[in-house]
Design an enzyme around this catalytic site. Structure first.
Site, short mmCIF file in Angstrom:
data_model
loop_
_atom_site.label_atom_id
_atom_site.label_comp_id
_atom_site.label_asym_id
_atom_site.label_seq_id
_atom_site.Cartn_x
_atom_site.Cartn_y
_atom_site.Cartn_z
N LYS A 109 2.23 11.89 76.13
CA LYS A 109 2.28 12.07 74.67
C LYS A 109 3.08 13.32 74.33
O LYS A 109 3.91 13.33 73.42
CB LYS A 109 0.85 12.17 74.10
N GLN A 114 -8.33 13.01 73.04
CA GLN A 114 -8.19 12.04 74.13
C GLN A 114 -9.57 11.58 74.60
O GLN A 114 -10.42 12.38 74.95
CB GLN A 114 -7.41 12.69 75.30
N ASP A 143 -4.71 8.30 65.32
CA ASP A 143 -5.18 7.20 66.15
C ASP A 143 -5.79 6.09 65.28
O ASP A 143 -6.05 5.00 65.76
CB ASP A 143 -6.28 7.70 67.12
#
Ligand code: NAP
Length: 284
Positions: free
Chosen positions: A53, A97, A120
């Site tokens: 990322k 995460q 997200d």
């Protein structure tokens, strides 16, 4: 011969567009889109995802920061960092995460992220917006699938779309996006009866189960478009999908390989969401 939907190529094209849009945004707004990624503990798979990322952000010219917190981080410490990032004007997207270590409450942390920075799209506010079809952020993996379909010219309106899997991250939002694109959508799961009968009706079949080579040629309609979201590790370490590619490919009109299909699209969609968040932030 089926068309192989090339996720690597499509992802590279979209990232190039994002890179150009990022440069234009910087000229206009005087800042860069910023993404903060928080990782807690030392899960090796998560560390790889986070590195990828960060690298992707650098390639398109974004500002990015990775917070690597020790395994024993407390809920209060993690919450305090999320609060700080919620206030930080250089940060437009916050990503925690997952999975978090067992002693931490994931739901509580995800709820803490400002929905405007929730790139997200896991916050219930954004999930609700996806449901009503009025969304800023698309959940990354399903959005990646939609981009693969639209950029390869697959028509969705009026088509029978079957999604196998009903997770909050992939299956459910995937079905919703296909519905918004006017597909006629069926969602299957582990309790579905006569699964093969249902999947054989699919013009577009999206598979997100997490079981290697689960979908075989007898489960697909000749000429269907098959999207394999699955990412499974074989005993020899090789990555494989949920679809038995060798038997299914000769039957269908288009199919995504694993690796090189849906996988590369997920981070690309995260970049897109971060750019959207940055644009929205400067509009205010
Ligand atoms: P998940 O949360 O484990 O959900 C799996 C779903 O598959 C569940 O809804 C389950 O049904 C259903 N299922 C399991 N066995 C089944 C069976 N025999 N027949 C029909 N349905 C069955 O998994 P996920 O997070 O959605 O991920 C699915 C796969 O996609 C995994 O391989 C994952 O690694 C991969 N993935 C890839 C990306 C990417 O970037 N490419 C991103 C996310 C996930 P129940 O609800 O009834 O249990």
């Amino acid at each position: 011969m089926a068309m192989r939907i090339d996720g690597k190529l499509i992802s590279a094209q979209i990232r190039e567009e994002i890179r150009e849009e990022c440069a234009a945004f910087e000229k206009e707004a005087g800042i860069l889109p910023g993404l903060a990624v928080i990782i807690v503990g030392e899960n090796p798979a998560s560390q790889v995802y986070v590195r990828n990322k960060k690298k992707a952000c650098e390639e398109v010219g974004f500002y990015s920061v990775v917070y690597e917190l020790p395994e024993m981080t407390s809920q209060a410490e993690l919450t305090a960092l999320v609060d700080e990032l919620n206030r930080d004007e250089k940060i437009h997207g916050i990503l925690v995460q997952l999975p978090l270590p067992k002693h931490l409450d994931e739901t509580d942390v995800l709820l803490r992220i400002n929905p405007k920075k929730d790139v997200d799209a896991f916050h219930p506010y954004n999930v609700g917006k996806i449901m009503i079809g009025d969304y800023n952020f698309l959940p990354c993996t399903p959005a990646g699938v939609m981009a693969l379909l639209t950029r390869t010219g697959v028509e969705i309106a009026g088509k029978n779309c079957v999604v196998i899997g009903r997770s909050n991250i992939v299956g459910k939002p995937m079905a919703m996006l296909l519905l918004h694109a006017n597909g006629t959508v069926t969602i299957c799961h582990s309790r579905t009866k006569n699964l093969a009968e249902v999947t054989r009706e699919a013009d577009i079949l999206v598979v997100a189960i997490g079981k290697a080579d689960f979908v075989t040629a007898d489960m697909v309609k000749p000429g269907a478009v098959v999207i394999d979201v699955g990412m499974n590790r074989r005993a020899d370490g090789k990555l494989t999908g949920d679809v038995d590619f060798a038997s299914v490919e000769p039957v269908v009109s288009a199919i995504t390989p694993v690796p090189g299909g849906v996988g590369p699209m997920t981070i690309t969609m995260l970049l897109k969401n971060t750019l959207t968040a940055a644009r929205d932030a400067v509009k205010k």
